[in-house]
Design an enzyme around this catalytic site. Structure first.
Site, mmCIF file in Angstrom:
data_model
loop_
_atom_site.group_PDB
_atom_site.id
_atom_site.type_symbol
_atom_site.label_atom_id
_atom_site.label_comp_id
_atom_site.label_asym_id
_atom_site.label_seq_id
_atom_site.Cartn_x
_atom_site.Cartn_y
_atom_site.Cartn_z
ATOM 1 N N LYS A 1 1.276 -1.254 -0.352
ATOM 2 C CA LYS A 1 -0.122 -0.071 -0.131
ATOM 3 C C LYS A 1 0.795 0.793 0.312
ATOM 4 C CE LYS A 1 -4.665 1.188 0.542
ATOM 5 N NZ LYS A 1 -5.492 0.161 0.340
ATOM 6 N N TYR B 1 -22.045 4.008 -1.793
ATOM 7 C CA TYR B 1 -23.628 4.133 -2.768
ATOM 8 C C TYR B 1 -24.142 3.423 -3.547
ATOM 9 C CZ TYR B 1 -25.685 5.642 -7.336
ATOM 10 O OH TYR B 1 -26.906 5.862 -8.073
ATOM 11 N N VAL C 1 -17.948 3.328 -2.814
ATOM 12 C CA VAL C 1 -18.411 1.937 -2.311
ATOM 13 C C VAL C 1 -19.569 2.201 -1.757
ATOM 14 C CG1 VAL C 1 -18.067 -0.003 -0.665
ATOM 15 C CG2 VAL C 1 -16.216 1.041 -2.488
ATOM 16 N N GLY D 1 -21.349 6.224 5.215
ATOM 17 C CA GLY D 1 -20.175 6.888 4.454
ATOM 18 C C GLY D 1 -20.728 6.470 3.180
ATOM 19 N N VAL D 2 -21.053 7.337 1.863
ATOM 20 C CA VAL D 2 -22.254 6.895 0.906
ATOM 21 C C VAL D 2 -21.507 7.440 -0.237
ATOM 22 C CG1 VAL D 2 -24.498 6.607 1.686
ATOM 23 C CG2 VAL D 2 -24.046 8.642 1.454
ATOM 24 N N GLY D 3 -20.028 7.427 -0.380
ATOM 25 C CA GLY D 3 -19.253 7.999 -1.539
ATOM 26 C C GLY D 3 -19.139 6.571 -2.784
HETATM 27 P P1 NAD Z 1 -15.057 7.654 -0.646
HETATM 28 O O1 NAD Z 1 -13.992 8.616 0.168
HETATM 29 O O2 NAD Z 1 -15.619 8.013 -1.707
HETATM 30 O O3 NAD Z 1 -16.335 7.451 0.840
HETATM 31 C C1 NAD Z 1 -16.282 7.824 1.953
HETATM 32 C C2 NAD Z 1 -17.237 8.785 2.028
HETATM 33 O O4 NAD Z 1 -16.966 8.817 3.337
HETATM 34 C C3 NAD Z 1 -16.635 9.530 1.343
HETATM 35 O O5 NAD Z 1 -18.434 10.485 1.063
HETATM 36 C C4 NAD Z 1 -16.813 11.037 2.890
HETATM 37 O O6 NAD Z 1 -17.904 12.227 2.759
HETATM 38 C C5 NAD Z 1 -17.652 9.949 3.855
HETATM 39 N N1 NAD Z 1 -17.020 10.367 5.486
HETATM 40 C C6 NAD Z 1 -15.663 10.714 5.587
HETATM 41 N N2 NAD Z 1 -15.339 10.701 7.048
HETATM 42 C C7 NAD Z 1 -17.325 10.816 7.070
HETATM 43 C C8 NAD Z 1 -17.385 10.549 8.455
HETATM 44 N N3 NAD Z 1 -16.767 10.594 9.400
HETATM 45 N N4 NAD Z 1 -18.708 10.485 9.194
HETATM 46 C C9 NAD Z 1 -19.671 10.304 7.939
HETATM 47 N N5 NAD Z 1 -19.055 9.983 6.738
HETATM 48 C C10 NAD Z 1 -17.891 10.653 6.313
HETATM 49 O O7 NAD Z 1 -14.402 5.853 -0.639
HETATM 50 P P2 NAD Z 1 -14.792 4.692 -0.699
HETATM 51 O O8 NAD Z 1 -13.614 4.446 -2.023
HETATM 52 O O9 NAD Z 1 -16.141 4.985 -0.982
HETATM 53 O O10 NAD Z 1 -13.973 3.916 0.230
HETATM 54 C C11 NAD Z 1 -15.283 3.846 1.994
HETATM 55 C C12 NAD Z 1 -14.197 2.773 2.329
HETATM 56 O O11 NAD Z 1 -13.886 1.690 1.677
HETATM 57 C C13 NAD Z 1 -12.477 3.286 2.950
HETATM 58 O O12 NAD Z 1 -12.023 3.036 3.884
HETATM 59 C C14 NAD Z 1 -11.851 2.584 1.711
HETATM 60 O O13 NAD Z 1 -10.384 2.414 1.778
HETATM 61 C C15 NAD Z 1 -12.537 1.609 1.383
HETATM 62 N N6 NAD Z 1 -12.228 0.259 0.460
HETATM 63 C C16 NAD Z 1 -13.060 1.218 -0.477
HETATM 64 C C17 NAD Z 1 -12.517 0.568 -1.938
HETATM 65 C C18 NAD Z 1 -12.932 0.517 -3.170
HETATM 66 O O14 NAD Z 1 -13.336 -0.161 -3.721
HETATM 67 N N7 NAD Z 1 -13.754 1.845 -3.244
HETATM 68 C C19 NAD Z 1 -12.177 -1.029 -1.430
HETATM 69 C C20 NAD Z 1 -11.763 -1.540 -0.533
HETATM 70 C C21 NAD Z 1 -12.109 -1.243 0.445
#
Ligand code: NAD
Length: 343
Positions: free
Chosen positions: A80, A183, A181, A177-179
């Protein structure tokens, strides 16, 4: 800033500190283990409060990738990288070119990809400097929908194991967290009939899931106390801790965030309370599984492999129950067997 006796150091093979005065890049690359193949894991960009916080994060995340890749059945090791900078930085080209050049010096021992705070566009910039980047535009693309699919199936496995149910209809699920993933996860859960309670710190993301999936929005600090069946942490790590566990009403914790447990012992606390925990690196492997098909991309093959997460989790839940151990402990042991056999 000691490394070898750092609390998160776990026999990592190589840790590289990268600095480029011209672009301002400050990055750390951690290669945890390459028994199964070249290390693969994303690049996180974050405003760390201290160098030690960044080191701790990269050491833990890279170890997690080794275990994740092993249990997902991939011929990839774990690594990483973190870039210490504001993820909202707009001047990104020089930074990611410089990052790409550092990756290149490792000669293919580590492949980087998108993660929290970075985008596919950043990865494409770095890719102009090195072939050792994954999750590329026009190839396997955005891993998030695949991570969401795996997480959704992981939630279904937990519900099946704990309650014998094949559907999520009528169940209440809180999503933190509805970013990217979160969503897509909400979409799957909604289509399966679950009732959603969501939070985020980004209003537009909340509006979208409220409108499209009828989700109820709550304030970030209120997500833990919701009267739900499942709590899905999908923001940042360490949200399962001494403060939040007593607040939980959910009997299942299953989400996509990395490093959900603040400390390993919190897995034991969940178990004692009868809360079933889906180990984070098992349930969130969908994205990396999709990336692993990148060289000869085939969406059907990638999806079929992501779907195996369901059975892997059922196996872990059953073994943990049989042995009266934590699910994390069982998953770690299963992963270690694979990693050691490949030595
Ligand atoms: P992202 O940044 O798109 O989404 C994260 C969301 O969490 C954002 O909308 C952000 O505004 C919100 N957030 C941040 N702090 C917060 C809080 N205190 N309270 C509520 N919401 C909060 O990230 P992502 O790609 O959706 O990934 C989310 C998690 O999943 C991370 O921990 C990431 O490491 C893990 N992950 C993601 C993937 C992937 O394919 N993207 C794969 C494996 C693991």
């Amino acid at each position: 800033m000691a490394l070898f006796n750092h609390v998160s150091f776990d026999d990592h093979e190589q840790v590289v500190f990268c600095h480029d005065k011209e672009s301002g890049l400050k990055a750390i690359i951690a290669i945890h283990n390459t028994n199964l193949g070249p290390a693969v894991g994303g690049c996180r960009m974050w405003n760390y409060d201290s160098d030690d916080e960044a080191i701790n994060d990269v050491l833990r995340l890279s170890r997690g990738m080794t275990y994740k890749n092993a249990l997902a059945g991939l011929t990839m090791g774990g690594g990483k990288s973190v870039i210490i900078a504001d993820p909202k930085t707009t001047d990104r080209e020089a930074l990611f070119r410089s990052f790409g050049r550092f990756i290149h010096t490792l000669g293919g021992k580590y492949y980087s990809a998108e993660d929290v705070g970075t985008t596919t566009a950043d990865i494409m910039i770095a890719h102009e400097e090195t072939p050792y980047m994954a999750g590329l535009e026009g190839k396997s693309g955005d891993p998030s929908p695949f991570t969401a699919l795996g997480t959704y199936l992981g939630i279904k496995a937990a519900v099946k194991h704990q309650r014998g149910l094949d559907s999520l209809k009528g169940l209440k699920i809180s999503v933190q967290g509805v970013g990217h993933v979160g969503y897509y996860l909400c979409k799957h859960l909604h289509e399966d009939g679950a009732e959603l309670i969501v939070t985020d710190i980004h209003q537009a993301s909340l509006d979208r899931v409220a409108t499209e999936f009828g989700a109820t929005v709550v304030a970030p600090q209120d997500i833990y106390t919701q009267d739900v069946d499942v709590y899905a942490p999908c923001a940042l790590g360490a949200t399962i801790n001494d403060t939040t566990i007593p607040l939980l009403k959910a009997t299942i914790v299953a989400g996509c965030a990395n490093n959900q447990l603040a400390e390993v012992r919190h897995g034991e606390v969940l178990k004692e309370l009868g809360i079933l925990y889906a180990p984070d690196y098992v349930i969130n492997a969908g994205g990396i599984i999709n990336v692993s098909f990148e060289s000869d991309y085939d969406v059907a093959k990638a999806t079929a492999k992501v779907e195996k997460i369901y059975n892997t989790l059922i196996k872990i839940f059953e073994q943990a129950e049989k042995d009266n151990r934590t699910t994390g402990d069982v998953a770690d042991e299963m992963a270690r067997e694979i990693i050691n056999a490949a030595k």
